[in-house]
Design a protein around this motif. Structure first.
Motif, PDB file in Angstrom:
ATOM      1  N   SER A  46     -53.248  15.776 -15.873  1.00  0.00           N
ATOM      2  CA  SER A  46     -52.801  15.264 -14.571  1.00  0.00           C
ATOM      3  C   SER A  46     -53.205  13.809 -14.358  1.00  0.00           C
ATOM      4  CB  SER A  46     -53.348  16.143 -13.450  1.00  0.00           C
ATOM      5  OG  SER A  46     -54.754  16.216 -13.536  1.00  0.00           O
ATOM      6  N   ARG A  49     -51.156  11.508 -16.505  1.00  0.00           N
ATOM      7  CA  ARG A  49     -49.804  11.347 -15.956  1.00  0.00           C
ATOM      8  C   ARG A  49     -49.807  10.426 -14.746  1.00  0.00           C
ATOM      9  NH1 ARG A  49     -47.461  17.352 -15.614  1.00  0.00           N
ATOM     10  NH2 ARG A  49     -49.665  17.884 -15.538  1.00  0.00           N
ATOM     11  N   VAL A  50     -50.896  10.423 -13.981  1.00  0.00           N
ATOM     12  CA  VAL A  50     -51.026   9.438 -12.905  1.00  0.00           C
ATOM     13  C   VAL A  50     -50.933   8.030 -13.486  1.00  0.00           C
ATOM     14  CG1 VAL A  50     -52.624   8.454 -11.230  1.00  0.00           C
ATOM     15  CG2 VAL A  50     -52.339  10.919 -11.356  1.00  0.00           C
ATOM     16  N   LEU A  53     -47.248   7.288 -14.671  1.00  0.00           N
ATOM     17  CA  LEU A  53     -46.330   6.960 -13.579  1.00  0.00           C
ATOM     18  C   LEU A  53     -46.619   5.576 -13.023  1.00  0.00           C
ATOM     19  CD1 LEU A  53     -45.544   9.940 -13.850  1.00  0.00           C
ATOM     20  CD2 LEU A  53     -45.587  10.114 -11.371  1.00  0.00           C
ATOM     21  N   LEU A  69     -44.849  13.416  -9.970  1.00  0.00           N
ATOM     22  CA  LEU A  69     -46.088  13.766 -10.672  1.00  0.00           C
ATOM     23  C   LEU A  69     -46.174  15.267 -10.912  1.00  0.00           C
ATOM     24  CD1 LEU A  69     -48.920  13.059 -11.751  1.00  0.00           C
ATOM     25  CD2 LEU A  69     -49.765  13.294  -9.413  1.00  0.00           C
ATOM     26  N   SER A 349     -50.684  10.579  -6.879  1.00  0.00           N
ATOM     27  CA  SER A 349     -49.494   9.867  -7.332  1.00  0.00           C
ATOM     28  C   SER A 349     -49.497   8.410  -6.887  1.00  0.00           C
ATOM     29  CB  SER A 349     -48.231  10.564  -6.812  1.00  0.00           C
ATOM     30  OG  SER A 349     -48.200  10.549  -5.401  1.00  0.00           O
TER      31      SER A 349
END
Length: 928
Positions: A46, A49-50, A53, A69, A349
């Motif tokens: 997670s 991925r933050v 993005l 997200l 996000s």
């Protein structure tokens, strides 16, 4: 003409993805395609991925759609989100929301329960906006005090319709939403106990997540799980061995039941919350917190940091976590200050939303774990801060995980130009077992950082290091205990330690739990007389608490105490290692009576030479930082290191996987779902078989009861000879127990006078108590029963046949005539049998004893024999006619002689008998 935005096509997007994966997996070109799974194939969790993005948005100068997200699992889905993106937001700060002018709001200082708190505010400030819910920087809903009470009342009606009884747990698995608050208070208004749970997160850990939730549901025996429509289907896979979970319902479904029930009567000493610990050192445990515990903590915390209704709390913390639930929400509700709330995903996000919300709503109070401050430092650009005013932000707590001194300094320095004062940064310490907070520095003092000599620290001493000591260890001060609370540092022997000696942190105070639900073993480990063990290590210096780590995380090697945190952080910075995914722990070594030092390091590196280099680098770090070599370095695939819902390393659980040889084994989501479904089916089949067996046994027990009761009733009612009636009843009761398989274990028969007059008193928890007493006691007794039973023809004729004495149920002395009559009967040789509680209820607990039996005993100068009946509440609890098989124990205590004939002698006799019964009944004191 506005400048055109950079165009990022599929190739450009894959280039960004590959660049990030290369940083996490150096030395080998990443094989990333449009259909690669971000987590399973590329190892992007997670937080990774933050970062991904943020890089995409920065390169394209756009804002990806909200929910990207959470929803995007492949680069192809990211490309679709990119095509739906809007141009990046302007850098002007959002407009400030003016506070509504309301009458002065006072805190309900006389409130005894959380229900009292809400009712007070709903009456005195019904239109005050209590919660503002944000999503994607927009306000999507509000909740006033009155709306919260009205919504909760509708939920309460639905819960009662679903069969929730007073004292039942109500599991709540909801995301951040207004429905969470109405469901929480709906459970309280229905008489239930809320149990907040976190909804499913990453698919790769779905099986572990659902298994842990099943454990929580089994522990609390919740009959109802409240969730949302998206989770409802998955949540139905959760099964419990006992079959206690009957309904999985949405808040909308519950609110559709009409009715305006009166709130269930609640007392300050009743449970208000079951707070399950995160499980960073083991399986989650249900911390029992009463209304008094929670209000004591909220009041002490509010006093320490001077909260008033003029404050504005801003929070993105999850509502299943104590910091988000109690400190942010319930603290705001109690003090009447508004809570501005966003979801954790909104923060993750786009971390700048936290700061923009503080600016927009003039936020004064907020809190977060250390990683959140780091996320702001890493992902918030300078242009996004332009125009922000954070000067109202007077208190920002840093807790729930180890506090990094560097984070404090860098965050303060970065945001100082925008009005944030260093004094607002406040490291704090707390734990679920004390509701939430335990220690906090004086308001406005700012953080205190202590530098300790490394060698002395390994021996358990926190000696100040010289200024030029580059190897010093730094710890952050967490302040003094909250008002009314105490803490101390103790050695393994239990002796209290002086300042700057490292030991176990123990505490006590009005917020402290009485233990863990249905877990006497862990409760015994928690309690140390009047003190409670936090499970943490630390030291005191000039009254300030410094936390050094978890007891279970400390490694003993060669007589030295080693702590894993610094080494884990250093290993996480090595190329090829997944940062935050390292666990260092000790494994017992019988050969040396010490511990082997093991490091589990997550990496995607597959090249053998690179892996050898990484193992060497990890080993070298251990020698440099700890002064000892590692015994084993395990290079494991992603998601091998287990974590809690809040991101803490579960070292004990990871160690168990290592010792069992299954570390790193993973299965696809489909395999996990199939296995969960199979497990649920097996459990459901087992539950069905157990229910069928229980129903058959209940039918058999009722059949035997009817066959025996009818002839015994006719004989007793017809003969009207109490001595013979007693023997018939005793024979019937013993035959019923034998044929139904209920074993009655009678202890202390020698304490019962064989023929001499006496008065027997027993606790009362089930309709079976009279039958059990008749089966257990060999000599005849005369029951003293409540006069209301005369209204039933069947009960009246049977009890009169036994020679039962009837008294007024609620009379203190039962009138002078009744007391004199009973005393005279006892003096003449009649043995009387009382249930001094007068009645019973479903909830366990020894109730108040009425004085009639003890006044009669004093007047007749006869001994009282305390009899404890244990197990009948489980066999036939109040509110059901479906019996369950189980053991019953009857304990006959030593006779207690009255020490006089007056009122005070009766009181002393009552208290002595009640104390004896309380000691053996295995239930809490309902009058405590």
């Amino acid at each position: 003409m506005a400048p055109s935005l950079p165009v990022i096509d599929a190739a450009g997007l894959l280039e960004i993805v590959r660049a990030l994966v290369s940083e996490l997996r150096p030395g080998k070109p990443p094989d990333a395609t449009l259909d690669s799974h971000l987590e399973r194939d590329l190892g992007l969790d997670s937080l990774a991925r933050v970062e991904l993005l943020a890089r995409i948005e920065h390169a394209a100068r756009v804002q990806l759609p909200d929910g990207t997200l959470e929803a995007a699992e492949t680069p192809r889905q990211l490309l679709a989100a990119l095509r739906a993106a809007r141009p990046e937001a302007v850098t002007d700060p959002p407009g400030v929301v003016a506070a509504a002018e309301t009458a002065r709001i006072e805190a309900p200082t006389a409130a005894a329960t959380l229900v009292d708190v809400l009712q007070w505010h709903a009456e005195h400030s019904p239109q005050h906006i209590h919660i503002r819910l944000l999503h994607d920087d927009a306000e999507i809903g509000t909740l006033t005090h009155r709306q919260l009470l009205e919504g909760a009342t509708r939920i309460a009606a639905g819960l009662r319709h679903a069969g929730v009884a007073p004292g039942d747990a109500v599991a709540i698995m909801l995301p951040t939403s207004l429905e969470f608050f109405t469901s929480f208070y709906g459970a309280l208004l229905a008489g239930g106990v809320p149990v907040p749970m976190y909804p499913p997160t990453r698919p790769s850990q779905l099986e572990d997540h659902l298994r842990r939730q099943s454990g929580i549901l089994e522990s609390c025996r919740a009959p109802v799980l409240v969730t949302d429509a998206q989770v409802q289907q998955v949540a139905r896979l959760i099964s419990t061995p006992s079959g206690s979970l009957r309904y999985t319902l949405t808040a909308h479904e519950l609110a559709n039941h009409h009715g305006d029930p009166e709130p269930a009567a609640r007392r300050a000493d009743e449970l208000a919350l079951l707070q399950y610990t995160s499980g960073s050192t083991g399986n989650p445990k249900g911390v029992m917190l009463t209304h008094a515990n929670l209000l004591a903590n909220i009041r002490a915390w509010s006093r320490s940091i001077a909260i008033t209704a003029d404050d504005v709390t801003v929070s993105w913390l999850p509502l299943y976590h104590d910091m988000g639930l109690i400190a942010a929400w319930l603290g705001s509700l109690y003090n009447g200050c508004p809570l501005v709330l966003m979801s954790p995903l909104d923060f993750l996000s786009r971390p700048v939303r936290w700061l923009r919300t503080l600016h927009r709503y003039h936020g004064t109070l907020s809190a977060a774990p250390n990683f959140a401050y780091e996320l702001v430092l890493k992902h918030v650009e300078e242009r996004e801060l332009a125009g922000l005013d954070l000067s109202r932000w007077r208190f920002t707590a840093n807790g729930a995980e180890p506090v990094n001194p560097d984070t404090i300094e860098r965050f303060s320095e970065r945001l100082a130009p925008y009005g944030l004062r260093r004094e607002a940064m406040t490291p704090a310490y707390g734990l679920a077992e004390n509701a939430v907070g335990l220690a906090v520095p004086p308001i406005g003092r700012g953080p205190r950082i202590d530098r300790v000599a490394r060698d002395a620290f390994s021996r358990g001493e926190a000696i100040r290091a010289p200024e030029d000591d580059a190897g010093a260890i730094r710890f952050v001060g967490c302040g003094q205990p909250l008002p009314g609370h105490d803490l101390r540092i103790v050695a393994p022997s239990g002796d209290e330690l002086p300042d700057r000696r490292v030991g176990r942190i123990e505490f006590r105070g009005p917020s402290a739990t009485t233990g863990y639900l249905h877990n006497t073993g862990e409760t015994r480990k928690l309690l140390r007389g009047s003190w409670l063990d936090t499970g943490d290590l630390g030291y005191l210096a000039e009254g300030e608490l410094f936390v050094t780590g978890r007891v279970k995380d400390m490694i003993i090697r060669g007589g030295r105490n080693l702590y894993p945190y610094e080494l884990e952080d250093a290993i996480g910075a090595l190329p090829g290692v997944r940062r935050g995914c390292v666990a260092v722990f000790g494994v017992p070594d019988p050969a040396t009576a010490s511990e082997r030092l093991v490091a589990v390091v997550e990496t995607r590196t597959a090249d053998e030479a690179e892996r050898r280099d990484l193992e060497h680098a990890v080993g070298a770090l251990a020698v440099d930082l700890l002064g000892v070599p590692l015994d084993a370095v395990v290079l494991a695939p992603p998601h091998s290191v287990l974590k809690t819902s809040s991101g803490k390393i579960r070292r004990a659980a990871t160690r168990e996987l290592y010792q069992s040889g299954v570390l790193g084994r993973q299965h696809s989501v489909r395999v996990q779902m199939l296995r969960l479904a199979a497990l649920a089916a097996a459990r459901n089949t087992g539950q069905a078989l157990r229910r069928a067996g229980a129903a058959l046994w209940a039918a058999w027990a009722w059949t035997i009861l009817v066959l025996l009761a009818v002839p015994v009733w006719f004989a007793v009612a017809t003969l009207r000879r109490p001595a013979t009636a007693w023997q018939l009843s005793r024979t019937g009761a013993r035959l019923l127990a034998a044929l139904s398989g209920i074993r009655i274990d009678v202890r202390g028969l020698a304490n019962l006078p064989a023929a001499a007059p006496c008065i027997v008193v027993a606790n009362h928890s089930s309709y079976l108590d009279g039958l059990v007493a008749a089966a257990a006691l060999p000599r005849p007794f005369v029951f003293v029963a409540k006069r209301e039973l005369l209204g039933s023809a069947i009960a009246r004729r049977f009890l009169q046949g036994l020679g039962t004495e009837f008294i007024e149920r609620f009379a203190v002395q039962d009138s002078a005539d009744a007391a004199q009559r009973l005393a005279e009967r006892a003096r003449l040789g009649t043995a009387l049998f009382y249930f001094p509680e007068g009645t019973f209820m479903r909830r366990p607990g020894l109730q108040e004893f009425r004085l009639g039996a003890f006044l009669a005993a004093c007047a007749a100068e006869l001994p009282v024999v305390p009899v404890t009946i244990c197990g009948t509440r489980a066999v036939l609890p109040d509110g059901t006619w479906l019996p369950r098989r189980g053991p019953v124990r009857v304990t006959i205590g030593r006779p207690i002689l009255p020490q006089g004939k007056d009122w005070n002698a009766a009181l002393a006799l009552r208290d002595a008998a009640r104390k004896e019964i309380l000691e053996h009944c295995g239930e809490p004191d309902a009058m405590a």
